[in-house]
Design an enzyme around this catalytic site. Structure first.
Site, PDB file in Angstrom:
ATOM      1  N   PHE A   1     -55.459 -51.450 -77.240  1.00 41.78           N
ATOM      2  CA  PHE A   1     -55.207 -51.827 -75.843  1.00 41.78           C
ATOM      3  C   PHE A   1     -53.775 -52.328 -75.744  1.00 41.78           C
ATOM      4  CE2 PHE A   1     -55.432 -54.816 -72.256  1.00 41.78           C
ATOM      5  CZ  PHE A   1     -56.223 -54.139 -71.327  1.00 41.78           C
TER       6      PHE A   1
ATOM      7  N   CYS B   1     -60.188 -56.504 -67.933  1.00 44.63           N
ATOM      8  CA  CYS B   1     -60.543 -56.299 -69.340  1.00 44.63           C
ATOM      9  C   CYS B   1     -60.227 -57.544 -70.159  1.00 44.63           C
ATOM     10  CB  CYS B   1     -59.785 -55.097 -69.898  1.00 44.63           C
ATOM     11  SG  CYS B   1     -60.046 -53.564 -68.984  1.00 44.63           S
ATOM     12  N   LEU B   2     -59.088 -58.172 -69.887  1.00 40.48           N
ATOM     13  CA  LEU B   2     -58.723 -59.383 -70.617  1.00 40.48           C
ATOM     14  C   LEU B   2     -59.761 -60.475 -70.427  1.00 40.48           C
ATOM     15  CD1 LEU B   2     -54.859 -59.643 -69.993  1.00 40.48           C
ATOM     16  CD2 LEU B   2     -56.006 -59.015 -72.114  1.00 40.48           C
TER      17      LEU B   2
ATOM     18  N   GLY C   1     -59.730 -82.457 -99.071  1.00 44.39           N
ATOM     19  CA  GLY C   1     -58.636 -82.877 -99.922  1.00 44.39           C
ATOM     20  C   GLY C   1     -57.796 -81.696-100.366  1.00 44.39           C
TER      21      GLY C   1
ATOM     22  N   GLU D   1     -54.642 -63.527 -75.429  1.00 42.63           N
ATOM     23  CA  GLU D   1     -55.516 -63.552 -74.244  1.00 42.63           C
ATOM     24  C   GLU D   1     -55.247 -64.775 -73.375  1.00 42.63           C
ATOM     25  OE1 GLU D   1     -56.576 -60.815 -74.375  1.00 42.63           O
ATOM     26  OE2 GLU D   1     -57.483 -60.288 -76.279  1.00 42.63           O
TER      27      GLU D   1
END
Length: 386
Positions: free
Chosen positions: A131, A240-241, A341, A365
């Site tokens: 995308f 879409c996001l 630790g 995003e």
């Protein structure tokens, strides 16, 4: 069995079917992913061999209806994303890029021919998509994109570049958003097209078991049939996001829960000053604070998921969840690392890996700042973006 952090019996809020889905995805992550993630992370490898198994579980485009997709609810999708990110953010990112971004773009904005041809193949994992929206100089402000598609006869010519594109080097198709004389439009670009190239962005300190790339388009010729006919303006990629952002709301809590469980187990067996670390008040306070934030984050995710399923979710609510849960999750992972630790910097333990990954998750995003301003506009009625 309820999770150790489930102080409120949140499991009781899920149906038997939802819990069964959770258990199936968790078993997959435990069996196929956990034994190998340290090695994959160290050597910056995304295990493409597990893609068919994710497809068999119905995870690819699982919230989409028809076309070979599972048609699961938003809540079920969120539950799965939480379990995947408990393994690693890169695992959830693959499913998010494939389903919530690339497949959703076709499902929401594609032609019937495009849907019939591509979605069943993508749901089966035989075709991988990426995308392409973000650019080297246009991240939080995609309206500043420089990638352009020019009409040429009955087709298009695409030029420009995209950056921080998940899966670009293994994808067969790229959903690319470009400026045209008619505004922003979306295109399905075959990655074997002449003039298309993708290169890995490396070396990385975060999301190492994931694929991020830069895409370049040099006079890539496309037909009108390659354009997403229903995609016009920035509203189309933002839809879409929002699907991807929704998955992050759940996923971030998976990383937090896993880090908490590692810290709880470690402090129960690590002996200092004649007793286990978990017997000290400061340790118990840290564990309690972590568990409380995980519970609140999970309840927030569930509430947003139920509203999404009911069709009552509003745009700004996604920002509430993404901002809060990423912010709290990274703090939990950092605290968990400190409780281990010096051993906490070893890849044998997950909290620092999760914390490093979440540096990316809280950035992509929509950054914390972007979601803060979205909510600021909702509260004040004044946009601070321009």
């Amino acid at each position: 069995m309820a999770d150790l952090s489930d102080l409120l019996n949140i499991d009781a809020q899920f149906t038997d079917e939802e819990l069964a889905l959770r258990d199936r995805v968790r078993e997959f992550v435990d069996r196929r992913f956990r034994p190998n993630i340290a090695k994959w992370y160290e050597y910056a490898v995304f295990p493409t061999e597990i893609i068919p198994e994710m497809a068999e579980l119905g995870l690819l485009g699982m919230h989409l209806d028809g076309y070979g997709c599972a048609g699961r609810s938003a809540t079920e999708y969120g539950i799965a994303m939480q379990e995947l990110e408990a393994g690693d953010s890169g695992l959830r990112t693959f499913v998010s890029v494939q389903g919530s971004l690339a497949m959703s773009a076709i499902h929401k904005h594609g032609s019937e021919e495009q849907k019939q041809r591509l979605l069943p193949e993508m749901a089966a994992g035989r075709v991988v998509g990426c995308f392409g929206l973000t650019e080297p100089t246009a991240g939080s402000d995609p309206s500043g994109m420089l990638t352009r598609a020019e009409r040429d006869g009955d087709g298009w010519v695409l030029n420009g570049s995209k950056r921080w594109i998940g899966l670009g080097t293994i994808a067969q198709i790229a959903i690319v958003w470009a400026m045209t004389d008619e505004g922003v439009r979306g295109f399905i670009v075959p990655t074997d097209a002449e003039g298309f190239s993708a290169k890995l962005l490396e070396p990385k300190l975060s999301m190492r078991a994931s694929i991020q790339t830069e895409l370049t388009f040099e006079n890539v010729r496309l037909t009108e049939a390659d354009r997403l006919p229903g995609a016009a303006g920035l509203k189309a990629p933002f839809q879409c996001l929002n699907e991807a952002r929704y998955g992050i709301i759940w996923g971030a809590m998976g990383a937090a829960r896993d880090s908490f469980e590692v810290a709880a187990a470690y402090t129960a067996q690590r002996q200092q000053f004649g007793k286990p670390l978990s017997a000290f008040q400061l340790t118990q306070e840290k564990l309690v604070n972590m568990a409380l934030e995980i519970q609140k984050g999970q309840l927030l995710a569930l509430h947003i998921g139920r509203m999404k399923d009911a069709g009552t979710l509003q745009h700004h609510m996604i920002s509430v969840g993404k901002l809060n849960n990423c912010r709290e999750a990274i703090a939990i992972c950092r605290d968990a690392r400190a409780m281990l630790g010096g051993n906490g910097i070893l890849l044998e333990y997950s909290p620092l890996r999760h914390a490093n990954n979440l540096e990316s998750v809280r950035t992509y995003e929509g950054t914390d700042e972007v979601h803060t301003l979205i909510l600021g506009e909702k509260l004040t009625g004044v946009s601070a973006f321009r």
